[in-house]
Design an enzyme around this catalytic site. Structure first.
Site, PDB file in Angstrom:
ATOM      1  N   ARG A 112     -33.097 -12.662   6.682  1.00 18.27           N
ATOM      2  CA  ARG A 112     -34.149 -12.880   7.676  1.00 18.27           C
ATOM      3  C   ARG A 112     -35.509 -12.900   7.002  1.00 18.27           C
ATOM      4  NH1 ARG A 112     -32.052  -9.094  12.750  1.00 18.27           N
ATOM      5  NH2 ARG A 112     -29.963 -10.029  12.848  1.00 18.27           N
ATOM      6  N   ARG A 119     -36.339  -2.783   7.022  1.00 18.94           N
ATOM      7  CA  ARG A 119     -36.590  -4.182   7.381  1.00 18.94           C
ATOM      8  C   ARG A 119     -36.611  -5.022   6.103  1.00 18.94           C
ATOM      9  NH1 ARG A 119     -38.204  -5.763  12.331  1.00 18.94           N
ATOM     10  NH2 ARG A 119     -38.820  -3.626  12.854  1.00 18.94           N
ATOM     11  N   GLU A 177     -33.471   1.509  15.994  1.00 21.31           N
ATOM     12  CA  GLU A 177     -32.363   0.610  16.335  1.00 21.31           C
ATOM     13  C   GLU A 177     -31.394   0.442  15.172  1.00 21.31           C
ATOM     14  OE1 GLU A 177     -31.448  -4.086  16.726  1.00 21.31           O
ATOM     15  OE2 GLU A 177     -33.521  -3.449  17.017  1.00 21.31           O
ATOM     16  N   SER A 235     -27.552  -3.808  18.389  1.00 22.11           N
ATOM     17  CA  SER A 235     -27.832  -4.414  19.684  1.00 22.11           C
ATOM     18  C   SER A 235     -26.558  -5.090  20.161  1.00 22.11           C
ATOM     19  CB  SER A 235     -28.956  -5.459  19.586  1.00 22.11           C
ATOM     20  OG  SER A 235     -30.216  -4.847  19.495  1.00 22.11           O
ATOM     21  N   ARG A 289     -28.971   0.016   7.764  1.00 24.15           N
ATOM     22  CA  ARG A 289     -29.602   1.077   8.547  1.00 24.15           C
ATOM     23  C   ARG A 289     -28.686   2.296   8.673  1.00 24.15           C
ATOM     24  NH1 ARG A 289     -33.781  -1.496  12.968  1.00 24.15           N
ATOM     25  NH2 ARG A 289     -34.777  -2.927  11.494  1.00 24.15           N
TER      26      ARG A 289
END
Length: 450
Positions: free
Chosen positions: A286, A301, A373, A376, A415
């Site tokens: 990403r 991130r 987070e 999801s 994560r």
């Protein structure tokens, strides 16, 4: 992708859904485009019908030796042949505008989704586990660097910011996490493991909703483009002419959701084959274009990270039930790792583009003293299926119907690694290995300095 027929039949409901997303009404523009499209189609049909009729009348006029009428009819047929291409071009232009507009409109949230502008309006569903007391908890990046097992400087030299080099037992810990998650999902939760492509075409990214709206968040490769070496020399992609066969570019997947969901692209599956439950552990890429200045340190991130993805393909009647099941599968990962977490129902302003409803699982990070987070889980209805033309054949109905698709992280490995490092840190700076991961670490119980 939305069905223009449903918008035409109930424009007010469509606009209410957009308003809950914070968007202005669009049904008027869409219905007007559709009406223009239908008018042009009607005109084309009339042209074709008149051409066919006039062509038959030419033969009749000639048989009756009415040369004047035959000549007039021939002239009319010639004019109709000229009119048709212009109408066809007009139809194509209208359809392209309609499809381009529809392609950038997000999914409509379910009625039960809470309204709100952003993450501050998300609703907590439940909490599992109690954070343990840690005196002056250290951040994962400080722990990893002190152990000599995470090297951000080396990664920066070769790749720039938002990359990391994992070494030794931390690298093995990341691999252990992925293996543990895959084994759990395949042996206990009924998912089929897939090893999918990491590079996909435009159509695949469009199908799951990354294109065209979120191109700036993606990485792509252009196999046919030449490059310049540091010494000034020119190199051509090793794919050469073969690379050009893939089109102008391929995209690096931002999540295995893209590859797994597109397995049913342009397919009609039998109802007996549903639900399809698929999982994969892949690198994900990403650009994080919208995250400048956020989580610049550490592994939270990154441009490249590993994630275990869950995808389900099911019937419309079963999709909400499947959503709850998927959430439970993702939560079980954190329960087995004994990591405290909470589960949130996202509000309309915080949901993803393709989602109708999303649950976020947030894991406790001691150094930040907050939940972040880690997964999801979203139900998309037939939104992605329409973009991919993915259908199933019902056992008791005529004609195929669009499937419903769901996706979720089961969970983000990077994560999870952060959460393990921080939650299992010891006073001497070592890391205790969770019991669930010890078989994947060769029985190792503690990670110490390299």
């Amino acid at each position: 992708m939305h069905d223009i027929r449903l918008i035409r039949d109930d424009p007010e409901s469509f606009d209410r859904g957009l308003a809950r997303r914070g968007l202005t009404p669009l049904s008027g523009r869409l219905v007007a485009l559709d009406e223009r499209r239908r008018e042009v189609i009607g005109r084309l049909q009339a042209i074709q019908e008149r051409r066919n009729a006039a062509s038959k009348e030419v033969g009749q006029a000639k048989a009756q030796k009415d040369e004047a009428r035959a000549a007039a009819l021939i002239e009319e047929v010639a004019k109709l042949k000229l009119d048709a291409p212009a109408a066809e071009a007009e139809q194509k232009a209208i359809e392209q505008e309609l499809e381009a507009t529809l392609a950038e409109i997000p999914n409509i949230p379910l009625d039960e989704v809470p309204d709100g502008p952003d993450e501050t309006a998300n609703v907590e569903r439940h909490r599992i586990g109690t954070p343990r007391e840690i005196d002056a908890p250290k951040a994962h990046y400080d722990l990893g660097e002190a152990l000599g097992l995470i090297d951000f400087e080396a990664a920066s030299r070769m790749s720039g910011a938002r990359f990391a080099v994992l070494k030794g037992q931390v690298a093995r810990l990341e691999r252990a996490l992925a293996g543990f998650m895959l084994d759990l999902h395949t042996t206990e939760h009924g998912y089929t493991e897939i090893a999918p492509p990491l590079l996909v075409r435009d159509e695949a990214m469009f199908g799951t909703g990354q294109l065209p709206k979120f191109q700036e968040d993606l990485f792509s490769t252009r196999p046919e483009v030449q490059g310049t070496l540091p010494d000034g020399g020119i190199f051509t992609s090793p794919l050469g002419e073969e690379g050009k066969a893939y089109g102008r570019r391929l995209w690096l997947i931002p999540t295995a959701e893209v590859s797994l969901t597109n397995l049913v692209r342009d397919q009609i599956v039998s109802e007996d084959a549903l639900p399809l439950r698929l999982t994969a552990a892949t690198p994900s890429f990403r650009a994080e274009a919208g995250a400048a200045g956020r989580d610049t340190r550490g592994l939270i991130r990154q441009h490249q990270f590993t994630k275990v993805e869950l995808v389900s393909v099911t019937t419309p009647e079963k999709s909400l039930e499947e959503h709850e099941r998927m959430l439970a599968c993702a939560e079980e990962v954190l329960k087995r790792l004994e990591l405290p977490f909470r589960t949130m129902t996202l509000c309309t302003g915080d949901m993803g583009f393709a989602s109708r409803k999303t649950y976020d699982i947030e894991v406790w990070l001691p150094a930040q003293k907050t939940y972040r987070e880690i997964s999801s889980c979203s139900v998309c209805g037939d939104f992605q299926a329409r973009r991919m033309n993915a259908r199933y054949r019902p056992a008791e109905a005529k004609g195929p119907r669009f499937v419903h698709t769901l996706n979720g992280s089961g969970v983000a490995v990077g994560r999870a690694l952060v959460a393990v490092l921080e939650n299992y840190q010891q006073p001497d700076g070592s890391i205790a290995v969770p019991a669930a991961l010890q078989p994947y670490m060769g029985g190792l119980t503690t990670i110490g300095r390299a």
